[in-house]
Design an enzyme around this catalytic site. Structure first.
Site, PDB file in Angstrom:
ATOM      1  N   GLY A   1       2.938   5.974   0.996  1.00 20.15           N
ATOM      2  CA  GLY A   1       1.709   6.206   1.744  1.00 20.15           C
ATOM      3  C   GLY A   1       0.571   6.563   0.825  1.00 20.15           C
ATOM      4  O   GLY A   1       0.786   6.966  -0.322  1.00 20.15           O
TER       5      GLY A   1
ATOM      6  N   PRO B   1      -2.540   8.536  -0.899  1.00 24.52           N
ATOM      7  CA  PRO B   1      -2.605   9.941  -1.291  1.00 24.52           C
ATOM      8  C   PRO B   1      -3.126  10.800  -0.138  1.00 24.52           C
ATOM      9  O   PRO B   1      -4.039  10.399   0.571  1.00 24.52           O
ATOM     10  CB  PRO B   1      -3.622   9.949  -2.435  1.00 24.52           C
ATOM     11  CG  PRO B   1      -3.655   8.557  -2.956  1.00 24.52           C
ATOM     12  CD  PRO B   1      -3.312   7.671  -1.800  1.00 24.52           C
ATOM     13  N   GLY B   2      -2.506  11.950   0.046  1.00 22.49           N
ATOM     14  CA  GLY B   2      -2.975  12.875   1.072  1.00 22.49           C
ATOM     15  C   GLY B   2      -2.451  12.613   2.465  1.00 22.49           C
ATOM     16  O   GLY B   2      -2.853  13.263   3.416  1.00 22.49           O
ATOM     17  N   THR B   3      -1.518  11.664   2.611  1.00 23.44           N
ATOM     18  CA  THR B   3      -0.994  11.401   3.945  1.00 23.44           C
ATOM     19  C   THR B   3       0.163  12.341   4.294  1.00 23.44           C
ATOM     20  O   THR B   3       0.696  12.260   5.393  1.00 23.44           O
ATOM     21  CB  THR B   3      -0.510   9.945   4.089  1.00 23.44           C
ATOM     22  OG1 THR B   3       0.215   9.585   2.915  1.00 23.44           O
ATOM     23  CG2 THR B   3      -1.678   9.005   4.260  1.00 23.44           C
TER      24      THR B   3
ATOM     25  N   LYS C   1       3.095  13.153   2.097  1.00 22.69           N
ATOM     26  CA  LYS C   1       4.430  12.854   1.576  1.00 22.69           C
ATOM     27  C   LYS C   1       5.083  14.114   1.023  1.00 22.69           C
ATOM     28  O   LYS C   1       6.222  14.441   1.388  1.00 22.69           O
ATOM     29  CB  LYS C   1       4.337  11.793   0.460  1.00 22.69           C
ATOM     30  CG  LYS C   1       3.779  10.479   0.944  1.00 22.69           C
ATOM     31  CD  LYS C   1       3.696   9.467  -0.177  1.00 22.69           C
ATOM     32  CE  LYS C   1       2.708   9.853  -1.243  1.00 22.69           C
ATOM     33  NZ  LYS C   1       1.328   9.920  -0.788  1.00 22.69           N
TER      34      LYS C   1
ATOM     35  N   HIS D   1     -11.139  -9.236  14.777  1.00 20.20           N
ATOM     36  CA  HIS D   1     -10.153 -10.017  14.026  1.00 20.20           C
ATOM     37  C   HIS D   1      -8.733  -9.695  14.507  1.00 20.20           C
ATOM     38  O   HIS D   1      -7.962 -10.592  14.857  1.00 20.20           O
ATOM     39  CB  HIS D   1     -10.316  -9.707  12.533  1.00 20.20           C
ATOM     40  CG  HIS D   1      -9.353 -10.414  11.643  1.00 20.20           C
ATOM     41  ND1 HIS D   1      -9.723 -11.450  10.819  1.00 20.20           N
ATOM     42  CD2 HIS D   1      -8.030 -10.239  11.429  1.00 20.20           C
ATOM     43  CE1 HIS D   1      -8.677 -11.875  10.154  1.00 20.20           C
ATOM     44  NE2 HIS D   1      -7.622 -11.161  10.504  1.00 20.20           N
ATOM     45  N   GLU D   2      -8.424  -8.405  14.567  1.00 17.50           N
ATOM     46  CA  GLU D   2      -7.066  -8.017  14.978  1.00 17.50           C
ATOM     47  C   GLU D   2      -6.822  -8.360  16.443  1.00 17.50           C
ATOM     48  O   GLU D   2      -5.734  -8.824  16.806  1.00 17.50           O
ATOM     49  CB  GLU D   2      -6.823  -6.528  14.729  1.00 17.50           C
ATOM     50  CG  GLU D   2      -6.931  -6.094  13.269  1.00 17.50           C
ATOM     51  CD  GLU D   2      -6.051  -6.893  12.317  1.00 17.50           C
ATOM     52  OE1 GLU D   2      -4.988  -7.374  12.745  1.00 17.50           O
ATOM     53  OE2 GLU D   2      -6.440  -7.052  11.151  1.00 17.50           O
TER      54      GLU D   2
ATOM     55  N   ASP E   1      -4.193 -14.330   5.697  1.00 17.45           N
ATOM     56  CA  ASP E   1      -3.747 -15.151   6.830  1.00 17.45           C
ATOM     57  C   ASP E   1      -3.786 -16.627   6.446  1.00 17.45           C
ATOM     58  O   ASP E   1      -2.846 -17.379   6.720  1.00 17.45           O
ATOM     59  CB  ASP E   1      -4.676 -14.958   8.040  1.00 17.45           C
ATOM     60  CG  ASP E   1      -4.702 -13.520   8.527  1.00 17.45           C
ATOM     61  OD1 ASP E   1      -3.731 -12.805   8.272  1.00 17.45           O
ATOM     62  OD2 ASP E   1      -5.698 -13.142   9.169  1.00 17.45           O
TER      63      ASP E   1
END
Ligand code: ADP
Ligand code: MG
Ligand code: ZN
Length: 608
Positions: free
Chosen positions: A193, A195-197, A199, A415-416, A491
């Site tokens: 992940g 940084p800062g998530t 872990k 887009h998504e 894509d």
């Protein structure tokens, strides 16, 4: 020796004691008081400062040793006028008795040091194991988990990752339960992940919850010191861990040692390589009943050596995504615990205003808000403090690059949504499980599609459906904004590959017939496809290119048609994405309820 040290400490404290009996004030306060004319006399004795007030009371202070008292006052904004003799009398004592003490120390100190050295060497010779001999031993810190400081309650906003690790904790708490049923305990869990998530936080929580010993070491510590040390540190660490099982070994920032071998320019990577090899050897050497679980964390899964990712090593990978709005709200709740919040504080609004923030940013933001409130002499942190602190965190150096403009966000949302709408309208396409406009790696957003079932046979229809849904992103951009962006490059690459494969390898083009074009030389040892040898003529090559182009263009056309037909749903989805950043499959069902019979994309006899 110990007696000697004891005496030195006693003398030291006696001297200190003398100095701190009077009220101690900072040099800044002294400067302030002089400016305000509150001081009548100052006595400077070496670095000791005695301040004497008009009412004869005294205070003491300390100056920095490397500048004179007056220089320091000037630096603190005291003017020459403030220092005029009618204002304050400054009395600087010449170096006195202290000078003598320092002089004596100058003679004695070398003896003390020599004595100390002898003592040290003597201990070494007896194999006493002092610091100097410990290079080869691991510096892993061991936590017993008896008094956990971090628990799963402190981790929020990353439910899937938490779930995975909860399972690991269960394994460790009751290994017998799992072994009795023949389950193999996972050897390694890799946390990936940005940084800062969270872990490191998550790993600490595991240690707090598991109630087993927890060895923690950072990848950079393996490589920092002397050549040849890394590997022996690994060995030592694992020896300790194995004798302590069940337990957890946590390797933070494993990319420091686990970088792709041979990558990087110049310089030898021997040290790293040896360390990495040793980690692999240890992991492979675990018996099924070793009960040591390795948790490793990395920000850069892309640079990891493939050997680490091979089956039987880090067999569990846990991705820590940037939190979405609901996640951010939950994280804010965790960090707001125990802080005095004014009634007007609305965490939901704050979560909305902080797109792209990770847990560390949010924690930082709350801290900044508390500092702001304190500086404004408030008793509680209110909404304005938070709003200002968000700006501070956004302006911070490491955040700037991550900012996404509103226009970009809108484009990503459409887009998504385009991928999702096309995939939903095609029964053969994979099921959409989640749409998100939160950046993941290089991609601005992502649409998570999973096949209904594993398949060995893929029909032409299924490939075409996949191509259409892949092109749905670009098509939505064109329809809505009449312009297209670079966001679809990945894509397009995949679609082109699929089309080429259909034509040259799968014989799915009516023009070129059921034939294989080109021979692939496979380098079996490396498991990689290396070169392609052309065994067809120039004119066939042209036909292939034309056919590939035709397939892709047809798919694109279809994607545009589908999206035009479902324009309202496209708009609704994009709006919802902008509002809450992620849409789960259940919510998607509500917006786009097309119950479609799925048959795994295989041809159906009576299809039109
Ligand atoms: P990483 O190791 O992924 O770089 P850390 O675990 O060191 O990040 O996170 C830094 C700090 O940010 C943590 O100590 C914690 O206070 C806060 N934090 C990060 N993620 C979360 C989260 N999911 N929930 C609560 N706090 C978090
Ligand atoms: Mg970390
Ligand atoms: Zn896309």
């Amino acid at each position: 020796m110990m007696v000697f040290v004891g005496i030195i400490i006693l003398v030291f404290f006696a001297v200190r004691q003398q100095a701190v009996t009077m009220e101690e004030i900072s040099i800044g306060e002294v400067a302030q008081q002089i400016r305000e004319g509150k001081v009548s006399r100052v006595v400077v004795n070496e670095d000791e400062i005695t301040v004497i007030y008009p009412d004869e009371s005294e205070g003491t202070s300390q100056k920095e040793p490397d500048a004179t008292f007056v220089e320091q006052l000037k630096e603190l904004g005291v003017t020459a006028e403030d220092l005029s003799p009618d204002n304050v009398i400054i009395d600087i004592k010449p170096p006195s008795a202290w000078f003598g003490v320092i002089n004596v120390l100058g003679y004695v100190l070398p003896f003390i040091m020599i004595a100390g050295l002898f003592y040290f060497v003597f201990r070494q010779a007896r194999g006493g194991g002092t610091a100097a001999m410990n290079f080869g031993q691991s510096r892993a810190r061991k936590f017993t988990g008896d008094n956990p400081t971090v628990t799963f309650d402190d981790v929020a906003g990353i439910p899937e990752a938490k779930e995975e690790l909860l399972e690991v904790v269960e394994f460790l708490r009751e290994p017998e339960k799992f072994i009795a049923l023949g389950a193999r305990i996972p050897k390694g869990v890799l946390l990936m992940g940005a940084p800062g998530t969270g872990k490191t936080l998550l790993a600490k929580a595991v240690s707090g919850e598991a109630g087993v010993p927890f060895y923690s070491i950072s990848g950079s510590e393996f490589v920092e010191m002397f050549v040849g040390v890394g590997a022996s540190r690994v060995r030592d660490l694992f020896d300790k861990a194995k004798s302590d099982s069940p337990c957890i070994v946590f390797v933070d920032e494993i990319d420091a040692v686990g970088r792709h071998r041979g990558a990087g320019l110049g310089g030898s990577h021997d040290e790293r390589e040896q360390t990495l090899n040793q980690i692999l050897v240890e992991m492979d050497g675990f018996d099924t009943d070793t009960n040591v679980i390795i948790i490793a964390a990395t920000n850069r899964p892309d640079v990891l050596d493939p050997a680490l990712l091979r089956p039987g090593r880090f067999d569990r990978r846990v991705i820590l995504d940037r939190p979405d709005m609901r996640g951010r709200e939950a994280i804010l709740e965790v960090h707001a615990r125990g802080k005095p919040l004014a009634p007007d504080v609305d965490l939901k609004t704050l979560a909305k205003a902080t797109p792209g923030f990770v847990g560390a940013d949010l924690e930082n933001m709350i801290n900044e808000a508390a500092i702001l409130a304190a500086r404004r002499e408030k008793k509680m942190i209110d909404q304005t403090d938070f709003q200002e602190s968000i700006e501070r965190v956004i302006a911070g150096p490491e955040r700037k690059s991550r900012l996404i403009s509103d226009v970009e966000k809108q484009i990503i949302a459409y887009h998504e949504a385009g991928h999702a709408v096309t995939a939903r309208s095609l029964p053969e396409a994979d099921t959409v499980h989640k749409i998100s406009i939160i950046a993941r790696g290089q991609a601005g957003g992502y649409t998570l599609m999973l096949p209904e079932s594993d398949r060995t046979l893929v029909s032409r229809k299924k490939i075409l459906a996949d191509m259409i849904s892949l092109l749905g992103g670009r098509a939505a951009e064109e329809i809505v904004f009449s312009d297209i962006t670079s966001g679809a490059s990945n894509d397009l690459e995949r679609v082109t590959q699929m089309a080429r494969k259909m034509v040259t390898r799968l014989g799915m083009s009516s023009e070129l017939g059921p034939m294989v074009y080109g021979q692939k030389d496979e380098m079996i040892f490396l498991g990689k496809e290396f070169t392609e040898q052309r065994d067809y003529s120039e004119s066939v090559a042209e036909k292939i290119d034309g056919e590939v182009k035709q397939l892709v263009c047809d798919a694109y056309q279809q994607a545009k048609e589908i999206l035009s037909e479902h324009r309202e749903i496209l708009d609704t989805l994009a709006e919802k994405l902008l509002e809450q950043e992620t849409i789960e499959s259940a919510e998607l069902d509500e917006i786009f309820p097309v119950p479609q019979p799925k048959n795994g994309g295989m041809p159906v006899k009576n299809s039109k």
